[in-house]
Design an enzyme around this catalytic site. Structure first.
Site, PDB file in Angstrom:
ATOM      1  CE1 TYR B 179      88.388  88.004 114.498  1.00 50.25           C
ATOM      2  CE2 TYR B 179      86.406  87.412 115.729  1.00 50.25           C
ATOM      3  CZ  TYR B 179      87.079  87.561 114.521  1.00 50.25           C
ATOM      4  OH  TYR B 179      86.433  87.265 113.352  1.00 50.25           O
ATOM      5  CB  CYS B 180      87.720  83.897 120.856  1.00 45.79           C
ATOM      6  SG  CYS B 180      87.948  84.727 122.441  1.00 45.79           S
ATOM      7  NE  ARG B 181      82.407  79.969 120.801  1.00 50.48           N
ATOM      8  CZ  ARG B 181      82.634  78.730 121.220  1.00 50.48           C
ATOM      9  NH1 ARG B 181      82.941  78.515 122.485  1.00 50.48           N
ATOM     10  NH2 ARG B 181      82.570  77.720 120.387  1.00 50.48           N
ATOM     11  N   GLY B 182      84.156  86.664 122.347  1.00 55.37           N
ATOM     12  CA  GLY B 182      83.836  87.911 123.033  1.00 55.37           C
ATOM     13  C   GLY B 182      84.561  88.018 124.361  1.00 55.37           C
ATOM     14  CB  CYS B 185      85.233  83.620 124.625  1.00 57.76           C
ATOM     15  SG  CYS B 185      85.994  82.326 123.655  1.00 57.76           S
TER      16      CYS B 185
END
Lengths: 227, 227
Positions: B179-182, B185
């Site tokens: 996962y990352c920033r949302g 992203c």
DNA sequence: CAACTATTCAATTGTTTTATTGAATATTTC
DNA sequence: GAAATATTCAATAAAACAATTGAATAGTTG
């Protein structure tokens, strides 16, 4: 970041900003708040807000382009309403954030309370307790159609303009708590003034229907059906 | 409505619109989203977004006037951050509303998924089940400082630029979820591409830390401490 | 179908906003 | 203390926006 990604992000944020643009005009925010209480025609909105009809129409079109409102034509009238319940919820979020971050909003709220002496609202929690005990009559002073669209369970409807006529029908032994469209609507304050002037024990809550919904959903109290 | 009341309301909505104005520029929205992940300096933001430093500085000042961000000076740098957690929550609300109402946002999201073949995210719910069973390794591919600021419990940190170097350290028997920033992203999508290319079973969730928080708070699952 | 009403459209005005540029300030490093 | 770096300030030009006006449209009532 690749070039394609940059273009994609720009387009995406452009879209988010379309919703933002709708929220950047005070007049438009007021229109959304009013529509959150129930459907209204263009000239109804014009009369309530004091804006010109053409101006209201234009703002409503902006809101419609971002799909925050929708409309049906009813005979000669065009009836606008919010597109989704989530739009009303979002407005509650915006108001809460504004109150939290902007000192000026806090100041304006206390300022108006000084004009309406002793209009300090009671907490929603407190109202819940009083209603459980049956010690209180909850009064919705908005126009009747807004009451019909949705109201706090247990409330009865007496629009503010008709309150003085209906004073006789009110129980004398119960305290009365009034509410209206929400924290930035002063109808409930006016109601309390009227009631107190004839010796009825009265107070108000500052929450409206949407703030109430948020409250029950966040506090896990049995979310009773809205009548 | 009295004249005084009209003036009061105009002032009040003027204030709400100040927050709205902040949200009316795509660039400013992107800045808030980035700051929601953790504090950053002006030129960091300038580099990430590709905007000029002066332009970023100006936008940040607008955001600061509405108290959505705040800053501390650290030596030569000015480090900006969001003023409150509620600002990040509000952005999640805005994104959700935009996705719900604007078809164009939905279109852009599916469009990018076609470029990154088979990048369809798995549901947060699904991830929770997999993690309970210990069958999955959750990978946070954001820069390390953002991980330190807050991350999904159980996740380990390998920033996307260092992923290829650290491939050897990853367990072979477990599936990996990145996962990352949302949702907007693409770092986690890139991570999955890298992992899949060397034969590791990998997928991604589209949620970031703030979307995850909202999820646990709304589903009443025990809200574990954020490490 | 003519008069009336509610709404929208189109054109105009003055105002705000945005991005850009180059200069000014403040802090650090050598 | 001079050079370098990060940030802000100030001035500008182009673009977007809001409110106003009067005309156009579409539906209703007599």
């Amino acid at each position: 970041m690749t070039n394609l990604e940059r273009i994609w992000k720009d387009q995406l944020y452009q879209e988010f900003a379309r919703i933002g643009k709708c929220l950047s005009s005070p007049k438009r925010l007021e229109l959304i708040d009013l529509l959150a209480q129930g459907p209204k025609s263009v000239d109804q909105l014009s009369k309530i807000t004091g804006m010109s009809v053409a101006n209201v129409s234009q703002h409503l079109q902006t809101l419609h382009e971002s799909r925050l409102v929708r409309f049906n034509k009813k005979g000669n009238y065009v009836i606008y309403e919010i597109a989704e319940r989530s739009v009303a919820d979002f407005m509650v979020s915006l108001h809460r954030l504004s109150e939290k971050q902007l000192v000026e909003v806090q100041r304006l709220k206390t300022e108006i309370l000084q004009h309406h002496a002793s209009m300090e609202p009671i907490a929603l929690e407190e109202l819940m307790v009083l209603m459980e005990k049956g010690e209180v009559l909850l009064l919705d002073v908005r126009p009747e159609d807004e009451y019909i669209m949705g109201h706090i369970p247990g409330a009865i409807s007496i629009p503010i303009e008709q309150l003085e006529k209906h004073l006789a029908t009110l129980p004398v032994n119960k305290e009365i708590v009034a509410y209206c469209r929400g924290p930035y609507c002063l109808m409930s304050a006016r109601a309390v003034e009227i009631l107190k002037s004839i010796g009825i024990k009265a107070s108000r809550i500052e929450e409206g229907v949407h703030e109430w919904k948020r409250y029950v959903e966040h506090s896990n109290i049995s979310p009773k059906e809205i009548l």
